[in-house]
Scaffold this active site. Structure first.
Site, PDB file in Angstrom:
ATOM      1  N   ASP A  57       0.540  -1.088   0.191  1.00  0.00           N
ATOM      2  CA  ASP A  57       0.302   0.304   0.050  1.00  0.00           C
ATOM      3  C   ASP A  57       0.999   1.800  -0.045  1.00  0.00           C
ATOM      4  O   ASP A  57       2.118   1.348   0.372  1.00  0.00           O
ATOM      5  CB  ASP A  57      -1.445  -0.094   1.086  1.00  0.00           C
ATOM      6  CG  ASP A  57      -0.302   0.289   2.365  1.00  0.00           C
ATOM      7  OD1 ASP A  57       0.956   0.417   2.494  1.00  0.00           O
ATOM      8  OD2 ASP A  57      -1.096   0.178   3.464  1.00  0.00           O
ATOM      9  N   ASP A  59       1.135   4.321   1.926  1.00  0.00           N
ATOM     10  CA  ASP A  59       0.907   5.495   2.956  1.00  0.00           C
ATOM     11  C   ASP A  59       1.964   5.182   3.973  1.00  0.00           C
ATOM     12  O   ASP A  59       2.121   5.270   5.300  1.00  0.00           O
ATOM     13  CB  ASP A  59      -0.555   4.677   4.376  1.00  0.00           C
ATOM     14  CG  ASP A  59      -0.453   3.726   4.610  1.00  0.00           C
ATOM     15  OD1 ASP A  59      -0.141   2.716   4.380  1.00  0.00           O
ATOM     16  OD2 ASP A  59      -1.655   3.492   4.620  1.00  0.00           O
ATOM     17  N   GLU A 104      -2.094  16.445   2.673  1.00  0.00           N
ATOM     18  CA  GLU A 104      -2.315  14.947   3.375  1.00  0.00           C
ATOM     19  C   GLU A 104      -2.778  15.174   5.228  1.00  0.00           C
ATOM     20  O   GLU A 104      -2.918  14.723   5.712  1.00  0.00           O
ATOM     21  CB  GLU A 104      -1.610  14.058   3.237  1.00  0.00           C
ATOM     22  CG  GLU A 104      -1.184  12.682   3.955  1.00  0.00           C
ATOM     23  CD  GLU A 104      -0.318  12.340   3.008  1.00  0.00           C
ATOM     24  OE1 GLU A 104       0.721  12.597   1.775  1.00  0.00           O
ATOM     25  OE2 GLU A 104      -0.211  10.875   3.017  1.00  0.00           O
TER      26      GLU A 104
HETATM   27  N1  LIG Z   1       1.260  10.245  -6.045  1.00  0.00           N
HETATM   28  C1  LIG Z   1       1.697  10.166  -4.868  1.00  0.00           C
HETATM   29  C2  LIG Z   1       0.649   9.743  -3.539  1.00  0.00           C
HETATM   30  C3  LIG Z   1       1.364   9.581  -1.926  1.00  0.00           C
HETATM   31  N2  LIG Z   1       2.847  10.604  -1.868  1.00  0.00           N
HETATM   32  C4  LIG Z   1       3.564  10.228  -0.299  1.00  0.00           C
HETATM   33  O1  LIG Z   1       3.960   9.041  -0.219  1.00  0.00           O
HETATM   34  C5  LIG Z   1       3.100   9.089   0.906  1.00  0.00           C
HETATM   35  C6  LIG Z   1       3.388   7.470   1.034  1.00  0.00           C
HETATM   36  O2  LIG Z   1       4.793   6.785   0.836  1.00  0.00           O
HETATM   37  P1  LIG Z   1       4.761   5.163   0.890  1.00  0.00           P
HETATM   38  O3  LIG Z   1       6.225   5.674   1.042  1.00  0.00           O
HETATM   39  O4  LIG Z   1       4.513   4.565   1.431  1.00  0.00           O
HETATM   40  O5  LIG Z   1       4.703   4.932  -0.421  1.00  0.00           O
HETATM   41  C7  LIG Z   1       1.789   9.036   1.104  1.00  0.00           C
HETATM   42  O6  LIG Z   1       1.890   9.553   2.773  1.00  0.00           O
HETATM   43  C8  LIG Z   1       1.883  10.495   0.241  1.00  0.00           C
HETATM   44  O7  LIG Z   1       2.753  11.505   1.621  1.00  0.00           O
HETATM   45  C9  LIG Z   1       3.141  10.833  -3.833  1.00  0.00           C
HETATM   46  O8  LIG Z   1       4.121  11.401  -2.614  1.00  0.00           O
HETATM   47  N3  LIG Z   1       2.556  10.913  -4.596  1.00  0.00           N
END
Ligand SMILES: Nc1ccn([C@@H]2O[C@H](COP(=O)(O)O)[C@@H](O)[C@H]2O)c(=O)n1
Length: 121
Positions: A57, A59, A104
């Protein structure tokens, strides 16, 4: 690990052949049921790479938030900044990050407000 299902027969069969997993001995690893985790890992090893399907996932549950006082890249950051993305694409992704990330982490918005916007992102 909880979502990996192992049949009772497979679990019994593998329980007898569990190999040590040194990574699980680290202090940073916390498991509710270590024996279950070991059985799952043994079953995964036994089934082989062809049967492995990874679902992740987005997040920060898999990626690290910070290290040595510095923020770590998210899985998105790594792709966004890689050469597989064109210059124009990188700019668009950066603009999206600058627009959506403050949303966010905005403590004044409810989950109901944020969720559709995060899906849109
Ligand atoms: N298109 C996106 C969507 C989300 N994010 C950021 O990535 C975070 C998730 O990080 P993971 O390493 O768990 O994939 C999320 O909380 C957003 O801040 C992003 O950069 N681009």
């Amino acid at each position: 690990m909880g979502s990996v299902s192992v049949s009772p027969r497979a679990a019994r069969a593998t329980a007898e052949r569990i190999q040590p997993v040194p990574e699980l001995e680290k202090a940073s690893v916390h498991m509710k049921d270590p024996e279950h985790v070991k059985r799952v890992i043994s079953a995964l090893r036994e089934a082989g790479a062809d049967k492995l399907q990874v679902i992740s996932d987005f997040d920060m549950t898999l990626s690290r938030f910070g290290f040595n006082g510095r923020r770590c890249p998210t899985s998105h950051n790594i792709l966004d900044n890689s050469r597989v993305i064109s210059e124009e694409g990188r700019k668009k992704l950066k603009d999206l990050l600058h627009y959506y990330y403050p949303i966010e982490i905005d403590p004044n918005r409810t989950m109901e407000e944020k969720c559709p916007l995060m899906v849109e992102w």
